[in-house]
Write a protein that holds these residues in place. Structure first.
Motif, PDB file in Angstrom:
ATOM      1  N   TRP A 795      38.345  38.027  39.716  1.00  0.00           N
ATOM      2  CA  TRP A 795      37.480  37.253  39.629  1.00  0.00           C
ATOM      3  C   TRP A 795      37.508  36.172  40.720  1.00  0.00           C
ATOM      4  O   TRP A 795      38.506  35.573  41.360  1.00  0.00           O
ATOM      5  N   GLY A 796      36.391  35.728  41.089  1.00  0.00           N
ATOM      6  CA  GLY A 796      36.319  34.787  42.333  1.00  0.00           C
ATOM      7  C   GLY A 796      35.114  33.842  41.832  1.00  0.00           C
ATOM      8  O   GLY A 796      34.411  33.893  40.899  1.00  0.00           O
ATOM      9  N   GLY A 797      34.945  32.935  42.928  1.00  0.00           N
ATOM     10  CA  GLY A 797      33.656  32.109  42.616  1.00  0.00           C
ATOM     11  C   GLY A 797      34.123  30.694  42.861  1.00  0.00           C
ATOM     12  O   GLY A 797      33.248  29.826  42.674  1.00  0.00           O
ATOM     13  N   ILE A 798      35.249  30.209  43.277  1.00  0.00           N
ATOM     14  CA  ILE A 798      35.465  29.045  43.748  1.00  0.00           C
ATOM     15  C   ILE A 798      35.122  28.692  44.840  1.00  0.00           C
ATOM     16  O   ILE A 798      35.372  29.588  45.847  1.00  0.00           O
ATOM     17  N   PRO A 799      34.107  27.748  45.178  1.00  0.00           N
ATOM     18  CA  PRO A 799      33.476  27.627  46.573  1.00  0.00           C
ATOM     19  C   PRO A 799      34.693  27.103  47.483  1.00  0.00           C
ATOM     20  O   PRO A 799      35.514  26.285  46.997  1.00  0.00           O
ATOM     21  N   ASN A 800      34.536  27.213  48.773  1.00  0.00           N
ATOM     22  CA  ASN A 800      35.062  26.523  49.693  1.00  0.00           C
ATOM     23  C   ASN A 800      34.333  25.895  50.721  1.00  0.00           C
ATOM     24  O   ASN A 800      33.932  26.620  51.617  1.00  0.00           O
ATOM     25  N   LYS A 801      34.130  24.628  50.588  1.00  0.00           N
ATOM     26  CA  LYS A 801      33.146  23.939  51.498  1.00  0.00           C
ATOM     27  C   LYS A 801      33.409  23.955  53.020  1.00  0.00           C
ATOM     28  O   LYS A 801      32.855  23.534  53.866  1.00  0.00           O
ATOM     29  N   ASP A 802      34.924  24.018  52.953  1.00  0.00           N
ATOM     30  CA  ASP A 802      35.764  23.749  54.271  1.00  0.00           C
ATOM     31  C   ASP A 802      35.830  24.953  55.004  1.00  0.00           C
ATOM     32  O   ASP A 802      36.534  24.876  56.145  1.00  0.00           O
ATOM     33  N   ARG A 842      43.117  33.634  49.514  1.00  0.00           N
ATOM     34  CA  ARG A 842      44.263  33.317  49.004  1.00  0.00           C
ATOM     35  C   ARG A 842      44.335  33.570  47.653  1.00  0.00           C
ATOM     36  O   ARG A 842      43.364  33.612  46.861  1.00  0.00           O
ATOM     37  N   TYR A 843      45.376  34.097  47.046  1.00  0.00           N
ATOM     38  CA  TYR A 843      45.661  34.268  45.533  1.00  0.00           C
ATOM     39  C   TYR A 843      45.763  32.918  44.834  1.00  0.00           C
ATOM     40  O   TYR A 843      46.193  31.902  45.331  1.00  0.00           O
ATOM     41  N   LEU A 844      45.340  32.609  43.609  1.00  0.00           N
ATOM     42  CA  LEU A 844      45.430  31.658  42.734  1.00  0.00           C
ATOM     43  C   LEU A 844      46.323  31.867  41.714  1.00  0.00           C
ATOM     44  O   LEU A 844      46.444  32.978  41.078  1.00  0.00           O
ATOM     45  N   THR A 845      46.470  30.724  40.804  1.00  0.00           N
ATOM     46  CA  THR A 845      47.321  30.925  39.793  1.00  0.00           C
ATOM     47  C   THR A 845      46.524  31.591  38.736  1.00  0.00           C
ATOM     48  O   THR A 845      45.400  31.701  38.717  1.00  0.00           O
ATOM     49  N   LEU A 846      47.454  32.633  38.023  1.00  0.00           N
ATOM     50  CA  LEU A 846      46.759  33.268  36.990  1.00  0.00           C
ATOM     51  C   LEU A 846      45.900  32.156  35.876  1.00  0.00           C
ATOM     52  O   LEU A 846      45.001  32.355  35.119  1.00  0.00           O
ATOM     53  N   SER A 847      46.497  31.091  35.750  1.00  0.00           N
ATOM     54  CA  SER A 847      46.287  30.270  34.844  1.00  0.00           C
ATOM     55  C   SER A 847      44.681  29.304  35.363  1.00  0.00           C
ATOM     56  O   SER A 847      44.105  28.734  34.435  1.00  0.00           O
ATOM     57  N   SER A 848      44.153  29.598  36.568  1.00  0.00           N
ATOM     58  CA  SER A 848      43.212  29.368  37.005  1.00  0.00           C
ATOM     59  C   SER A 848      41.962  29.943  36.373  1.00  0.00           C
ATOM     60  O   SER A 848      40.931  29.741  36.489  1.00  0.00           O
ATOM     61  N   GLY A 849      42.282  31.162  36.111  1.00  0.00           N
ATOM     62  CA  GLY A 849      41.253  32.142  35.659  1.00  0.00           C
ATOM     63  C   GLY A 849      40.596  32.767  36.883  1.00  0.00           C
ATOM     64  O   GLY A 849      39.439  33.647  36.634  1.00  0.00           O
ATOM     65  N   TYR A 850      40.875  32.447  37.935  1.00  0.00           N
ATOM     66  CA  TYR A 850      40.474  33.093  39.050  1.00  0.00           C
ATOM     67  C   TYR A 850      41.429  33.909  39.854  1.00  0.00           C
ATOM     68  O   TYR A 850      42.798  33.719  39.714  1.00  0.00           O
TER      69      TYR A 850
ATOM     70  N   SER B 148      37.367  23.537  42.456  1.00  0.00           N
ATOM     71  CA  SER B 148      37.998  23.573  43.791  1.00  0.00           C
ATOM     72  C   SER B 148      39.581  23.901  43.945  1.00  0.00           C
ATOM     73  O   SER B 148      39.893  23.988  42.730  1.00  0.00           O
ATOM     74  N   ALA B 149      39.814  24.410  44.912  1.00  0.00           N
ATOM     75  CA  ALA B 149      41.294  25.027  44.899  1.00  0.00           C
ATOM     76  C   ALA B 149      42.316  23.908  44.620  1.00  0.00           C
ATOM     77  O   ALA B 149      43.070  24.137  43.883  1.00  0.00           O
ATOM     78  N   LEU B 150      42.081  22.597  44.669  1.00  0.00           N
ATOM     79  CA  LEU B 150      42.935  21.609  44.214  1.00  0.00           C
ATOM     80  C   LEU B 150      43.328  21.786  42.650  1.00  0.00           C
ATOM     81  O   LEU B 150      44.257  21.282  42.197  1.00  0.00           O
TER      82      LEU B 150
END
Lengths: 1140, 484
Positions: A795-802, A842-850, B148-150
């Motif tokens: 799963w993805g979808g968190i945007p990165n504006k930077d 980058r990988y995200l924590t499992l608990s982020s759901g992403y 966001s990533a944070l």
């Protein structure tokens, strides 16, 4: 470049200019200017009325009217006064009239009217005493013919005398005549593309000369971004690949021909499917998740990533330049970070009409036998053994298993009572796939217009039965000199291809099963047998058709002297349609859905508009300046739609009517991506005294893929070069023909991510509630699949504006040497490129759901050296031997992966190195990926356990910290690297590196008279290969550990064993391949009028490979993974090439 | 072909163009519900909650981490596929629910509509946190949606009290906002009451049995039982939409997902195209027998068809099959060893083990079926009530009602509180067999090792068995999780 009546004391400056012009003629721009002046109006009638006027003045008038420049032999001729009354005459008659009764002869040669005093033998009465004084009594005329190595006459060769400078050139038949004054005189023959040759006159009157085509001509003009440059004036690092060397090698696209042909260029062929592309890297990968493929530019049109330029017929390509360092590639700014490959297509030669026909037939065969079971009883016995060791009931016991299939017992197989033993590789693969490719082309040019037309037909058989690929290309290249100032050209290319895919058939199928039952139906292993290769071949549908258009229009406007404006409009269109149908039997999806039909459409188009001004001027003889300034806009749009339909009452229509499935199961998807790139760029080339060279480039790119604050980026570069061979102290050494030092530094970028990554994105699903389907929409969408068979969504979808550009800063130091009359050439380069702000997920924590999101962090470095040696070892009339040796070494290192926590890095217990998994999982290993990115180590290193032999007793296993089944005798004895007494994840370490230590190739050309031979060796050394299929390979399984055979190399067989990535699977992947052997014969055609050239060739591609690797072939993808697959193909081609 | 470099989203929604209408909000809620039907979540329910108990074994060829769970291979749990997947998908559901709560709360939608949508979202968040704490113990707490990533690294709650208070608060919010309204696949006020009852019973019995984490909780056991009783009582007495089904077979009829027992049932349908939309739970329980359809005998003499290509992943243990009373209809009617290969029952065969009939769909299409996991059934709430309230007349009433339906006699009438609760506890193992409830039952009573011979054989302690460790991937990336 205006010809004028050059009447100076010495003729040499004129001759010098002549030569200069002819050399420049290669350069399109100058050629056209030359032509405009030279052939502007050859048919025009001439009118002159002269009374006692100097010949020079009269000739000026002829030049103005005829368009032919002229030159006069000696200043006395210029003053010769002539009388002429020419009215409405052709050039021929006009000249006769002008020179009537004059001691002057003339010839029209190489588009120039050459006037010279007639030989004294003619005994023409001298009317001008001053003229006779210059006529030496000893003067005589030398005649001769200039031909190439194949005996073909060469037109336009400049023939000059060395001591008393006189010059002429050869006519269409290669004939010349030149007056000489002394026996000690030398004749110099020169021609662009040929080596200069000096011949002492002696006392012979006839001197025939064979000119040799130059192998390393410094006057060669190379194509760079938005312009051209002479090879001798290069400041950056680039390599030119000559297409003659590769003309006989069968290929679908040009990239696969480039393997080993340029230092620093790595080409990996990972697929043998017909129509498949290649992986292309220049100086190592510099991006982790963005594109690593060089940009490919065809005739100034940036087409896209290199890998499969299937639209352009390799036979239509005349030269390829590989731009490697930042100075050369950063003119392409955000797309230059991976290097650039410039492709130039063939253009017609002036005054010639060539029709050429080229055909090639290729037969392929596997280079090795299949690694498969040859003894079915042994296979069954070992399968039983594996089951028993895994606490499962054995299968081959002469009973019906749970899926209702009778499995014969081992002795039944042994005794032959079980009649079937199928070699599935014979069923599934063709014996000798045949490829045919034919090209017919027409090239013609006159003063104003030139065009090339070419048509190609390619039919390729896949290795698998009924797997085919076909492609047709028609291409036209038209140029027209509209007037003195304006030149228009158009390149149009239309290609279509079609593919019937029938790959992936189960050649690994149980050899104990027959192909068919006695009644002719397929023998299936139960109802859920979805892998019968013949059932698939006969019943599935998987075809694709593609159409591609490349259209490029160039307007070249000469504004004022030295200043030109080029405007190029490019358009690329591609469309494909794929039809698939899975019938309701034999296929899993089809069975589950009572037939499954798919129809996928894709359309992509790219427009680019480039406009640039070029100014060139030589100031005060010493300052040569070329400046270029331009603008570019690129717009690309891709659209897709996909239809799915299921549950058919009758599958006879397969996917022909998508409405015939159950309406509620119809699925539609569509997508669109749109990107825009706006650029400004400029370049300055400056040369002082032809010794010190400077190149500065700058590009700024704005991309729609990034957020407002990061849209624009700037890519400057600079390079300096010093031609030491022009310095007197080097000249005095009398050693170097060329000695040049180069240094460059520059910045380029990479925007190789998908669009919309800076935007938040929701997913869409369907949810069944209250008796019906509803659309469900929310945060997170599926960005990929992982796990065995891709069963789990990511799963993805968190945007990165930077998000911003990846930036690569590269410096390059190089030197070019040439010795022994250019017979030995050496080019050395050292480079280091740092890529930072790496675009990666980058990988995200499992608990982020992403699972992942795009970020810019981390840094990667590639540095290396490249060496190219070229030698003309033998250069004789009948014999020639030359060779090119290329060596390159690239050392890749991950410098940083960003902040360990925010980037989600893992930490290696033993070394404290931070790392992350790179790439997807690989069967049978349990780790997320066998490859990792580890700080301080090369990209893609293998990470896992060390195996120190095989456990010989349960006690030994337990002592090693193993538990349960893994501690038993016959298991892998994993090393307890952490020395904590238990076998766990802390014992992992880096166990191999798939990156080669170095690559090398050797290309040898041998010619004896009309017979030429080329041998090409290519090698990759010091790379590790992870062979995941080793554990169940028929090669090794019989060598297994058993109590009676306490092997320390191979574990026992045990079904259900969990496999960890370990060095047991790692093999040395070094290889040296005789990549290609080519023999060609140019049929001598002295008495043939209508055939200009005829050549036949025999080519063997991949005839032999030296390697210790025991799998089929060690040439695997860049991540070093080898899954098995099937053997590599060896190809034999026969080709004919006629030009009329 | 303009020259501006703005990027226009095409073909997808985001915060900017969403949550504008009631339908938007509802589809966002469906997105949260939909998490349940993904394979990764559905199958994990059984892989984890059944295979780790005495009721079920797994076939030898099955991979995906199932073997490790079955044999309680504790050292491998941190990287176990199923434990990782279930963990992740609970949080996906939580994030989707959070997105609904964050966006709908501040929207201009009508209050009535907002209230019911929010109620369901609170329920879903509570449901998932409740299952996370059951399975993994204390876990990171995301209180808002992640944009966001944070925000991807969540803090750990201080203790079980904090996380349970959060869950209870969500349940109360949900209960307050929703009305009684049955929609298959969705929840209503009754479901929220049932969930509260489940939560309180978990706390009460876990603390009573000194389960780690619970024993430190600042909650009174008796009061927790009382709350469990109060909330379950509301389900049993204060509504008329749900009730006990008169017979057993019809509870598990895929054609009747709106039967009286189903307070919360997962929503999948065989008409779906992708697995997750359709179900293949039936195949996990039904073995492959020559690819022919299998029929099972019904009490009325008819036969019910089932899928013809099962995978036979979950195999009922002898131990469990033998623990039933011989006359218990939950065995005689809902479990079968004999299968028929013809529709008229004329030919039959015997399976190796008693397979459950709870997941069969006579209307299956290929691999596709409408077999749905049962998330909250009325009889579960009845047993919660009985267990919470103890050997009162009402307590006896509900447990005996369930026993009668199974063809069994009343419980002995004068049991003390502990024995009565144990009797109810045992009743749960028969009544809720193969419904994904068993592992938590064993854990809250701290009897995992005592009950499951494989757990005992693995050598783990009861304390270890109480929770699975938080997956390694979370540990690697979330510095807020205490290292061991």
């Amino acid at each position: 470049m205006i010809f004028y009546e050059y009447v100076k004391d010495r003729v040499w400056p004129l001759a010098f200019r002549c030569i200069l012009v002819m050399k420049l003629a290669v350069c399109i721009t100058f050629l056209t200017i030359f032509q405009v002046l030279a052939h502007h109006s050859s048919a025009q009638k001439i009118n002159i009325s002269a009374h006692n006027q100097p010949l020079a003045k009269v000739m000026k008038s002829v030049q103005d009217q005829s368009g032919y420049p002229f030159f006069l032999y000696g200043k006395e001729l210029a003053k010769l006064s002539v009388n002429a009354n020419v009215q409405n005459m052709e050039l021929q008659r006009a000249m006769e009239e002008i020179l009537r009764d004059q001691p002057v002869g003339w010839v029209l040669s190489a588009g120039t009217i050459i006037l010279k005093p007639l030989p004294i033998e003619k005994k023409v009465a001298s009317t001008t005493p001053s003229l006779t004084t210059t006529m030496q009594k000893q003067e005589r005329i030398i005649n001769g013919k200039v031909t190439d190595a194949y005996g073909q006459p060469i037109r336009g060769v400049t023939v000059s005398t060395v001591q008393v400078s006189k010059v002429t050139s050869t006519d269409e038949g290669g004939n010349y005549s030149i007056p000489v004054s002394f026996e000690s005189e030398m004749l110099l023959f020169s021609m662009v593309g040929f080596d200069k040759q000096e011949v002492p006159v002696g006392n012979s009157d006839i001197i025939d000369v064979v000119l040799k085509e130059s192998m390393d001509n410094l006057d060669e003009v190379l194509v760079v971004g938005y312009g051209t440059i002479k090879k001798k004036d290069l400041t950056g690092s680039m390599t030119n690949v000559k297409t003659e060397d590769i003309q006989d090698i069968p290929a679908n696209s040009i990239e696969s021909l480039l393997q080993g042909r340029a230092a620093g260029l790595q080409i990996v062929k990972t697929s043998q499917d017909p129509g498949a592309g290649t992986t292309v890297r220049i100086r190592g990968g510099s991006s982790l998740r963005g594109s690593n493929s060089p940009l490919i530019v065809v005739d100034g049109f940036p087409i896209g990533d290199a890998g499969n330029l299937k639209q352009i017929n390799p036979a239509d390509i005349v030269s390829i330049e590989v731009l490697k360092d930042a100075s050369a590639s950063s003119i392409y700014g955000s797309r230059g970070a991976n290097g650039v490959i410039m492709v130039t297509t063939k253009k017609a030669k002036n005054g010639q009409t060539d029709i050429s026909i080229k055909h090639q037939t290729t037969l392929s065969q596997f280079t090795s036998e299949f690694i498969q079971w040859t003894d079915p009883a042994l296979m069954a016995q070992l399968d039983n053994e594996a089951k028993i060791n895994g606490n499962m009931p054995p299968l081959y016991v002469g009973a019906v298993n749970s899926t209702g299939i009778y499995f014969p017992a081992v002795d039944e197989i042994q005794s032959g009572a079980w009649p079937h033993f199928t070699d599935w590789s014979k069923v599934v693969f063709r014996d000798n796939p045949v490829n045919n490719t034919s090209t017919i082309s027409l090239a013609t040019a006159n003063d104003k217009t030139s065009f090339n037309l070419s048509a190609n037909n390619l039919l390729q058989q896949g290795s698998y039965i009924r797997d085919n690929y076909g492609k047709q290309i028609v291409s036209s290249n038209i140029r027209h000199q509209f007037n003195k100032y304006l030149n228009i050209s158009a390149f149009n290319n239309l290609s279509k291809d079609n593919r019937r895919t029938n790959t992936g058939l189960a050649y690994w199928r149980n050899p104990l099963w027959p192909v068919y039952n006695e009644d002719g139906s397929y023998f299936l292993e139960g109802n859920a047998d979805y892998s019968h290769p013949m059932a698939w071949t006969d019943n599935r549908k998987n075809t694709a058709k593609g159409t591609d258009i490349i259209s490029s229009w160039l307007l070249d406007l000469q504004l004022i002297s030295g200043l030109s404006l080029k405007s190029q409009l490019n358009y690329k269109y591609g469309a494909s349609i794929q039809d698939r149908f899975e019938p309701d039997r034999y296929t899993e999806t089809g069975t589950n859905n009572k037939g499954a039909a798919y129809l996928d459409n894709w359309m992509g188009q790219v427009y680019t508009a480039d406009t640039y001004l070029t100014y060139q001027k030589l100031f005060k003889q010493n300052h040569d300046l070329t400046a270029m300034l331009g603008h570019s806009y690129e717009y690309s749009l891709a659209r897709s739609s996909a239809m799915e339909s299921y549950n058919f009452k009758n599958g006879a229509l397969n996917n022909e009517n998508m409405a015939s499935g159950s309406p509620e199961l119809n699925r539609h998807r569509n997508g669109q991506t749109e990107t825009k790139l706006l650029s400004y760029f400029g370049r300055l080339n400056y040369a002082f005294k032809d010794k010190y060279l400077l190149t500065l480039t700058m590009r700024s790119d704005g991309s729609s893929k990034f957020s407002t604050n990061h849209k624009w980026a700037y890519f400057p570069s600079g390079a300096v070069s010093w031609k030491l061979h022009q310095e007197q102290f080097i000249k005095d050494l009398n050693l170097f023909d060329e000695f040049k030092l180069r240094a460059s530094y520059g910045i380029s970028g990479n925007q190789g991510i998908s669009p919309y990554q800076t935007l938040s994105r929701y997913g869409i699903e369907t949810f069944y509630t209250d008796g019906g389907w509803s659309t469900a929409i929310g945060p997170g969408y599926v960005i990929g699949y992982t796990g065995v068979g891709g069963r789990y969504k990511e799963w993805g979808g968190i945007p990165n504006k930077d998000l911003r550009w990846e930036t690569t800063a590269q410096y390059n130091f190089g030197a070019d040497f040439s010795f022994f009359n250019n017979r030995l050439g050496v080019t050395v380069d050292y480079y280091s490129k740092n890529t930072f702000d790496l675009l990666r997920e980058r990988y995200l924590t499992l608990s982020s759901g992403y699972d992942r999101m795009w970020v810019n962090d981390g840094e990667i470095n590639n540095k290396g050296i490249e060496l190219t040696l070229h030698g003309d070892i033998i250069r004789k009339r009948d014999w020639e031997l030359s060779g090119t040796f290329i060596f390159s070494r690239n050392v890749n290192k991950v410098v940083s992966l960003g902040n360990a926590i925010s980037s989600g890095l893992n930490r290696d217990f033993l070394s404290d190195t931070y790392y992350e998994y790179y790439g997807g999982g690989m069967d049978p290993f349990r780790e997320p990926s066998p490859n990792i990115l580890a700080v301080g180590l090369p990209v893609n290193v293998f990470y896992g356990y060390r195996v120190d032999g095989i456990v010989q007793s349960d006690r030994e296993g337990e002592a090693a910290g193993l538990v349960g089944a893994e501690a038993r005798a016959g298991e892998f004895l994993y090393t307890d690297l952490s020395q904590d007494g238990v076998f766990d994840t802390k014992d992992r370490t880096v166990i191999g590196d798939p990156n080669p230590d170095f690559m090398a190739s050797l290309n040898l050309n041998l010619r004896y008279k009309n017979l030429d031979m080329n041998v090409f060796l290519n090698g990759v050394f010091g790379n590790d290969v992870l062979w995941s299929g080793m554990y169940n390979s028929a090669l090794y399984v019989p060598l297994r550990w058993t109590p009676d055979n306490p092997s320390n190399e191979y574990p026992s067989v045990r079904q259900g064993r969990l496999h960890y990535t370990s060095d047991w699977f790692i093999k040395d992947g070094s290889f040296l391949r005789i990549q290609n052997v080519n023999v060609g014969y140019r049929i001598p055609l002295e008495n043939q009028k209508w055939v200009k050239q005829a050549r036949i060739s025999i080519n063997a591609e991949n005839p032999y490979t030296f390697t210790k690797f025991e799998g089929y072939d060690p040439e695997v993808g860049l991540n070093g993974r080898y899954g098995g697959g099937y053997p590599k193909l060896r190809m034999f081609s026969f080709g004919v090439d006629f030009t009329f | 072909m303009g020259c501006d470099l703005e990027e226009e989203p095409y073909g997808f929604y985001s915060e900017e163009n969403f949550y504008k209408t009631n339908e938007d909000a509802e589809s966002a809620l469906f997105y949260a519900y939909n998490t349940f039907s993904y394979n990764e979540y559905v199958r994990a329910i059984f892989y984890i909650n059944e295979l780790a108990t005495e009721s079920c074994d797994v076939k030898g060829e099955e991979g995906f981490g199932s073997q490790e769970i079955n044999r309680w291979d504790y050292a491998l749990f941190r990287e176990n596929e199923q434990l990782e997947l279930y963990y992740k998908y609970c949080y996906i559901a939580i994030n989707r629910a959070n997105a609904v709560i964050d966006n709908v709360l501040n929207s201009n939608l009508s209050e009535d509509f907002k209230s019911s949508i929010l109620g369901e979202a609170y329920f879903l968040r509570a449901w998932n946190y409740y299952h996370l704490i059951q399975i993994y113990g204390l876990v990171p707490l995301h209180k808002g949606s992640i944009t966001s990533a944070l925000q991807t690294i969540a803090p750990m709650p201080k203790d079980f009290d904090e996380l349970y208070d959060f869950i209870i608060n969500d349940c109360l919010e949900a209960e307050k906002r929703m009305s009684v309204r049955r929609v298959v696949g969705r929840v209503d006020k009754v479901a929220a009451q049932a969930l509260l009852a489940k939560v309180y019973l978990s706390i009460a019995s876990s603390k009573e049995n000194q389960v780690n984490g619970y024993k430190e909780m600042n909650k009174d056991i008796a009061q927790m039982y009382q709350y469990a009783a109060e909330w379950s009582r509301k389900v049993l007495y204060d509504q008329s939409t749900y009730g006990l089904s008169p017979d057993l077979i019809s509870i598990y009829d895929t054609r009747k997902p709106d039967g009286p027992e189903h307070i919360f049932i997962m929503s999948m349908d065989k008409s779906g195209v992708d697995e997750g939309n359709f179900s293949s739970i039936d195949k996990m329980f039904i073995p492959y027998k020559n690819g022919t359809s299998l029929w099972f005998a019904n009490p009325d003499g008819t036969y019910t068809k089932s899928t013809n290509m099962g995978w036979g992943v979950f195999m009922t243990t002898e131990l469990f099959a033998n623990s039933f009373d011989a006359s218990d209809k939950r065995k005689t009617e809902l479990m079968a060893k004999r299968f028929y290969t013809k529709e008229d029952g004329s030919t039959s065969g015997l399976n190796d083990y008693f397979l459950t009939r709870k997941y069969i769909d006579p209307d299956f299409v290929g691999v596709k079926s409408s077999t749905r996991p049962f998330l909250i059934r009325f009889s579960e709430v009845a047993l919660i009530y009985a267990e919470a309230v103890g050997p009162t007349q009402e307590g006896y009433h509900w447990v005996n009602a369930i026993r009668h339906r199974a063809g069994l006699d009343d419980l002995p009438s004068s049991l003390n509180l502990a024995d009565f609760r144990n009797a109810v506890f045992n009743e749960r193992s028969f009544e809720l067999a193969f419904e994904g409830k068993r592992l938590h039952d064993l854990r809250r009573k701290a009897v995992v090792v005592n009950t499951d011979p494989r757990a005992a054989a693995s050598g783990i302690s009861e304390e270890q068995a109480a929770y699975y460790p938080i997956p390694q991937k979370e540990l690697d990336l979330n510095p807020n999780i205490p290292r061991i």
